[in-house]
Design an enzyme around this catalytic site. Structure first.
Site, PDB file in Angstrom:
ATOM      1  N   ARG A 199       0.846  -1.217   0.000  1.00 38.99           N
ATOM      2  CA  ARG A 199       0.000   0.000   0.000  1.00 38.99           C
ATOM      3  C   ARG A 199       0.872   1.255   0.000  1.00 38.99           C
ATOM      4  O   ARG A 199       0.544   2.239  -0.650  1.00 38.99           O
ATOM      5  CB  ARG A 199      -0.944  -0.015   1.197  1.00 38.99           C
ATOM      6  CG  ARG A 199      -1.770  -1.294   1.196  1.00 38.99           C
ATOM      7  CD  ARG A 199      -3.215  -1.171   1.576  1.00 38.99           C
ATOM      8  NE  ARG A 199      -3.872  -2.418   1.204  1.00 38.99           N
ATOM      9  CZ  ARG A 199      -4.447  -3.274   2.040  1.00 38.99           C
ATOM     10  NH1 ARG A 199      -4.512  -2.986   3.324  1.00 38.99           N
ATOM     11  NH2 ARG A 199      -4.980  -4.386   1.619  1.00 38.99           N
ATOM     12  N   GLU A 203     -12.769 -15.154  11.254  1.00 41.09           N
ATOM     13  CA  GLU A 203     -12.946 -14.444   9.985  1.00 41.09           C
ATOM     14  C   GLU A 203     -12.826 -15.374   8.782  1.00 41.09           C
ATOM     15  O   GLU A 203     -11.712 -15.650   8.320  1.00 41.09           O
ATOM     16  CB  GLU A 203     -11.909 -13.313   9.867  1.00 41.09           C
ATOM     17  CG  GLU A 203     -12.015 -12.565   8.542  1.00 41.09           C
ATOM     18  CD  GLU A 203     -11.017 -11.416   8.396  1.00 41.09           C
ATOM     19  OE1 GLU A 203     -10.207 -11.186   9.310  1.00 41.09           O
ATOM     20  OE2 GLU A 203     -11.058 -10.750   7.355  1.00 41.09           O
ATOM     21  N   LYS A 221     -16.386 -12.352  11.911  1.00 43.30           N
ATOM     22  CA  LYS A 221     -16.034 -11.289  10.958  1.00 43.30           C
ATOM     23  C   LYS A 221     -16.307 -11.814   9.546  1.00 43.30           C
ATOM     24  O   LYS A 221     -15.426 -12.423   8.924  1.00 43.30           O
ATOM     25  CB  LYS A 221     -14.564 -10.882  11.128  1.00 43.30           C
ATOM     26  CG  LYS A 221     -14.102  -9.823  10.133  1.00 43.30           C
ATOM     27  CD  LYS A 221     -12.850  -9.120  10.625  1.00 43.30           C
ATOM     28  CE  LYS A 221     -12.275  -8.206   9.565  1.00 43.30           C
ATOM     29  NZ  LYS A 221     -11.244  -7.310  10.072  1.00 43.30           N
ATOM     30  N   SER A 270     -14.186  -5.163   4.834  1.00 42.68           N
ATOM     31  CA  SER A 270     -14.651  -4.401   3.663  1.00 42.68           C
ATOM     32  C   SER A 270     -14.243  -5.068   2.355  1.00 42.68           C
ATOM     33  O   SER A 270     -14.912  -4.867   1.333  1.00 42.68           O
ATOM     34  CB  SER A 270     -14.159  -2.951   3.721  1.00 42.68           C
ATOM     35  OG  SER A 270     -12.761  -2.855   3.746  1.00 42.68           O
ATOM     36  N   GLY A 271     -13.157  -5.826   2.353  1.00 38.36           N
ATOM     37  CA  GLY A 271     -12.848  -6.717   1.238  1.00 38.36           C
ATOM     38  C   GLY A 271     -12.554  -6.090  -0.110  1.00 38.36           C
ATOM     39  O   GLY A 271     -12.632  -6.780  -1.120  1.00 38.36           O
ATOM     40  N   GLY A 272     -12.285  -4.787  -0.145  1.00 36.62           N
ATOM     41  CA  GLY A 272     -12.007  -4.150  -1.439  1.00 36.62           C
ATOM     42  C   GLY A 272     -13.163  -3.303  -1.949  1.00 36.62           C
ATOM     43  O   GLY A 272     -13.084  -2.728  -3.037  1.00 36.62           O
ATOM     44  N   ARG A 329      -9.160  -1.435   4.708  1.00 31.56           N
ATOM     45  CA  ARG A 329      -9.046  -0.467   3.623  1.00 31.56           C
ATOM     46  C   ARG A 329     -10.137   0.604   3.661  1.00 31.56           C
ATOM     47  O   ARG A 329      -9.867   1.782   3.431  1.00 31.56           O
ATOM     48  CB  ARG A 329      -9.086  -1.201   2.271  1.00 31.56           C
ATOM     49  CG  ARG A 329      -7.791  -1.858   1.912  1.00 31.56           C
ATOM     50  CD  ARG A 329      -7.965  -2.904   0.855  1.00 31.56           C
ATOM     51  NE  ARG A 329      -8.614  -4.117   1.371  1.00 31.56           N
ATOM     52  CZ  ARG A 329      -8.883  -5.196   0.639  1.00 31.56           C
ATOM     53  NH1 ARG A 329      -8.574  -5.210  -0.643  1.00 31.56           N
ATOM     54  NH2 ARG A 329      -9.443  -6.257   1.174  1.00 31.56           N
TER      55      ARG A 329
HETATM   56  P1  13P Z   1     -10.448  -5.017   4.666  1.00 32.44           P
HETATM   57  O1  13P Z   1     -11.576  -4.284   5.327  1.00 32.44           O
HETATM   58  O2  13P Z   1      -9.490  -4.138   3.940  1.00 32.44           O
HETATM   59  O3  13P Z   1     -10.955  -6.168   3.831  1.00 32.44           O
HETATM   60  O4  13P Z   1      -9.566  -5.653   5.810  1.00 32.44           O
HETATM   61  C1  13P Z   1     -10.186  -6.193   6.918  1.00 32.44           C
HETATM   62  C2  13P Z   1      -9.376  -7.276   7.464  1.00 32.44           C
HETATM   63  O5  13P Z   1      -9.012  -7.257   8.610  1.00 32.44           O
HETATM   64  C3  13P Z   1      -9.019  -8.392   6.586  1.00 32.44           C
HETATM   65  O6  13P Z   1      -8.522  -9.452   7.338  1.00 32.44           O
END
Ligand code: 13P
Length: 342
Positions: free
Chosen positions: A33, A177, A219, A261-263, A294
């Site tokens: 990043r 998660e 999560k 949030s996953g992108g 993110r």
């Molecule tokens: P993002 O919200 O960027 O997907 O990251 C959350 C996270 O902790 C991924 O393991």
């Protein structure tokens, strides 16, 4: 031995209007990043960036917890205050990423298994001493031609449950998660079917391994079409399908689901969470909130850009996104808020 503490931490993590900042990027992810923005990829820059995030004024109103990476939990502000203390002073619970990343799964092209179980009991004891009170382990599920396989789901669920058991034994509330990636061109329906199977497999395994459901947080990813799908879904459809899936599969004893949030873009991630709460909040047994990486950090990192003189402006960006997502966790976010807050 830790039952009451674990349950109290879980409840606090998803307290109404509060969510979690995922700031646990590994060296590789953090550096990637930084490279995209031309920020030097040094330990000092990663430390300075995290100091900017954790000292942002007022974030304790919106964040119940922050997930840290091994390097970060050992770091301090420039004036020598450990990050764990900075967070605790702001009323924020320090957490720790325990997985060591998703690695290729043997004999399963395109699939991964998350590693990090060896020596985990000792690592948990060390992090507990350092002040961590919750943890995270991310399993990664890819949708593609003929995948995910049953074997991949089972193996990842088994590891998640082994991690969760060790956490509960050692006093850390586990964030479980299982992320279903948005990569690909799959439909909303396919995303739903995979999430359904993943959550079923995970909760079966948690049951088998004796995980106390009131002492953990889920999560999940949201039920969203693949990013390359030609049929994108409305905010309301994503909210409906995601909530339907969680209602089918997540036992009521779990205190809350804190989404990744996953992108997704930061505004869309906020809008989706808000729609779920605005439409269904009163009918759900658990809290629905955020645990974004993110979608909370993007704007702040861009504004900071590695420069000391940008710290205050970057902190303001983080504060805005934290505030909007806190509103979304209550179903009270309005897109107009984005324009007013400059
Ligand atoms: P993002 O919200 O960027 O997907 O990251 C959350 C996270 O902790 C991924 O393991």
């Amino acid at each position: 031995m830790y039952e009451q503490e674990l349950a109290a931490t879980a409840k606090a993590m998803v307290a109404p209007g509060k969510g979690i900042l995922a700031a646990d990027e590994s060296y590789g992810t953090a550096n990637k990043r930084f490279e995209q923005l031309g920020i030097p990829t040094t330990e000092e820059m990663r430390r300075a960036y995290r100091e900017m995030l954790f000292t942002a004024p007022g974030i304790g109103d919106f964040f119940s917890g922050v997930i840290l990476f091994d390097e970060t939990i050992r770091q301090s502000t420039k004036d020598g205050t450990p990050f764990t203390k900075v967070l605790s002073n702001a009323g924020i619970i320090p957490g720790i990423k325990l997985d060591e990343g998703a690695k290729p799964l043997a004999k399963a092209p395109g699939e991964t298994v998350t590693e990090g179980l060896d020596g985990l009991r000792d690592r948990i004891a060390e992090y507990y001493k350092m002040g961590a009170r919750f943890a995270k382990w991310r399993a990664v599920i890819t949708i593609g031609d003929g995948i995910p396989s049953n074997r991949c789901l089972k193996i990842n669920a088994h590891a998640l449950a082994r991690y969760a058991a060790l956490c509960q034994e050692g006093g850390l509330t586990p964030i479980v998660e299982p992320e279903v990636l948005m990569d690909g061109d799959h439909t909303l329906e396919r995303s739903y079917a995979v999430h359904d199977e993943v959550l079923k497999t995970v909760f079966d395994e948690l049951y088998i391994q004796g995980i106390e459901l009131d002492q953990m947080i889920l999560k999940p990813s949201m039920v969203i079409p693949g990013e390359k799908s030609l049929q994108q879904a409305s905010v309301e459809d994503v909210a409906r399908w995601t909530v339907k899936c969680l209602r089918e599969r997540v036992p009521a004893a779990v205190p809350g689901c804190a989404f990744l949030s996953g992108g997704q873009s930061d505004e869309l991630a906020t809008a989706h969470l808000n729609a779920m709460n605005a439409l269904f909040k009163d009918q759900l047994p658990w809290q629905l909130t955020f645990s974004y990486g993110r979608a909370l950090q993007q704007a702040a990192m861009q504004t900071w850009n590695g420069q000391d003189e940008n710290v205050a402006a970057a902190q303001k960006e983080l504060h805005h996104r934290a505030q909007f997502n806190s509103a979304a966790a209550l179903g009270q976010y309005q897109p107009e808020m984005e324009k007013i807050a400059v």
